[in-house]
Write a protein that holds these residues in place. Structure first.
Motif, short mmCIF file in Angstrom:
data_model
loop_
_atom_site.label_atom_id
_atom_site.label_comp_id
_atom_site.label_asym_id
_atom_site.label_seq_id
_atom_site.Cartn_x
_atom_site.Cartn_y
_atom_site.Cartn_z
N GLY A 129 5.46 10.65 2.48
CA GLY A 129 4.64 9.45 2.68
C GLY A 129 4.91 8.39 1.63
O GLY A 129 4.93 7.19 1.95
N LEU B 204 8.23 6.71 2.49
CA LEU B 204 8.05 5.82 3.64
C LEU B 204 7.31 4.55 3.23
O LEU B 204 7.66 3.44 3.66
N ALA B 205 6.28 4.71 2.39
CA ALA B 205 5.49 3.55 1.95
C ALA B 205 6.35 2.59 1.13
O ALA B 205 6.28 1.36 1.32
N LYS C 133 8.73 0.62 3.34
CA LYS C 133 8.08 -0.46 4.08
C LYS C 133 7.68 -1.62 3.17
O LYS C 133 7.79 -2.79 3.55
N ALA D 85 11.55 3.83 9.45
CA ALA D 85 10.26 4.32 8.96
C ALA D 85 9.12 3.94 9.90
O ALA D 85 8.23 4.75 10.17
N ILE E 225 6.82 6.69 11.85
CA ILE E 225 5.37 6.74 11.71
C ILE E 225 4.68 6.61 13.06
O ILE E 225 3.74 7.35 13.38
N SER F 254 2.65 13.33 6.67
CA SER F 254 3.40 12.27 5.98
C SER F 254 3.23 10.92 6.67
O SER F 254 3.18 9.88 6.00
N ASN G 95 -0.21 9.75 5.65
CA ASN G 95 -0.24 9.47 4.21
C ASN G 95 0.55 8.22 3.86
O ASN G 95 0.23 7.54 2.88
N ALA G 96 1.57 7.92 4.64
CA ALA G 96 2.41 6.74 4.36
C ALA G 96 1.57 5.46 4.37
O ALA G 96 1.71 4.61 3.48
N GLU G 97 0.69 5.33 5.36
CA GLU G 97 -0.14 4.14 5.44
C GLU G 97 -1.21 4.13 4.36
O GLU G 97 -1.56 3.08 3.83
N ARG H 41 0.67 3.28 1.15
CA ARG H 41 1.13 1.87 1.20
C ARG H 41 -0.02 0.93 0.87
O ARG H 41 0.14 -0.02 0.09
#
Length: 246
Positions: free
Chosen positions: A39, A42-43, A46, A57, A61, A115, A118-120, A123
């Motif tokens: 995550g 990915l964050a 982005k 990514a 997501i 993930s 969690n990425a958002e 971020r």
């Protein structure tokens, strides 16, 4: 005549289910760690708007968040071996099934699933850090990775902790589907116990009590860590009460 609901059985089989709690927790913790690492990557992709990788990514997501975790578990359990079989056929070698535990497939599926969420969360937490602090760090000659490690992450973690805690609770509840990968954790053991006496309802009530208790413990732990990590607000123009009256 058999009783409709056996209260004693609900509590008497909890110790038997708790024997498999370590497997549930191990599966949850490893999956959550994997989900946080992926995550974070990915964050950052982005936020930095890295060409091509940002589009990948975003697609990743959207795909993971838009499909059920049960489907992802089945794809991991059956799809990964099929992929290795396809590779061996393509390379003209004899396919030999790898002796991989279903636990590994469950970790992969649960880690990938969490993930995407969690990425958002991460971020949003990273973006909450003041731009002025990042610019000041850059002016001091820090690289982005140094700024990330020394300034951004320490501040972002206080913002992300409550949401990541909720994500961890979701992972724990998601492990109840790990039986699809032949992992015997608490829910799978509950199905086994229910099959012995056909008292499935009592088993599921027992499981509900256990998961509820785990959730309460995690919530209390999160509240404790939130208080420890919270930065007290500093009032710049503070005037002592005695001077204000004067």
């Amino acid at each position: 005549m058999a009783t409709l609901f056996d209260f004693k059985l609900v509590f008497s089989q909890i110790p038997e289910l708790l024997k498999y709690l370590p497997i549930t927790l191990e599966l949850s913790i490893i999956s959550m760690v994997l989900g946080i690492v992926l995550g974070l990557i990915l964050a950052i992709v982005k936020i930095r708007e890295i060409p091509v990788l940002k589009q990948i990514a975003t697609f990743y997501i959207s795909l993971i968040r838009g499909t059920p975790i049960l489907v992802q578990l089945y794809i991991a359990y059956f799809g990964i071996p099929m992929f290795f079989k396809w590779l061996s056929i393509r390379n003209g070698t004899e396919y030999q099934p790898a002796d991989i535990s279903g636990f590994v497939y469950a970790v992969i599926a649960l880690g990938i699933n969490t993930s995407a969420f969690n990425a958002e969360i991460i971020r949003a937490a990273l973006l909450s850090v003041g731009e002025g602090q990042i610019e000041a760090a850059s002016a001091l000659g820090m690289t982005y990775l140094q700024t990330l490690r020394r300034i951004i992450l320490p501040e972002a973690i206080t913002v992300a902790l409550p949401s990541l805690g909720n994500s961890f609770i979701s992972v724990i509840k998601g492990t109840s589907l790990a039986f699809t990968c032949a992992v015997v954790e608490m829910t799978a053991q509950g199905k086994i116990l229910g099959g012995r006496n056909y008292r499935y309802f009592e088993v599921y009530v027992s499981l509900a009590i256990i998961y509820w208790a785990i959730t309460i413990i995690i919530e209390q732990a999160l509240k404790y860590f939130e208080k420890k990590l919270a930065i007290p607000e500093q009032v710049a123009n503070y005037v002592p009460e005695s001077e204000e009256k004067a």
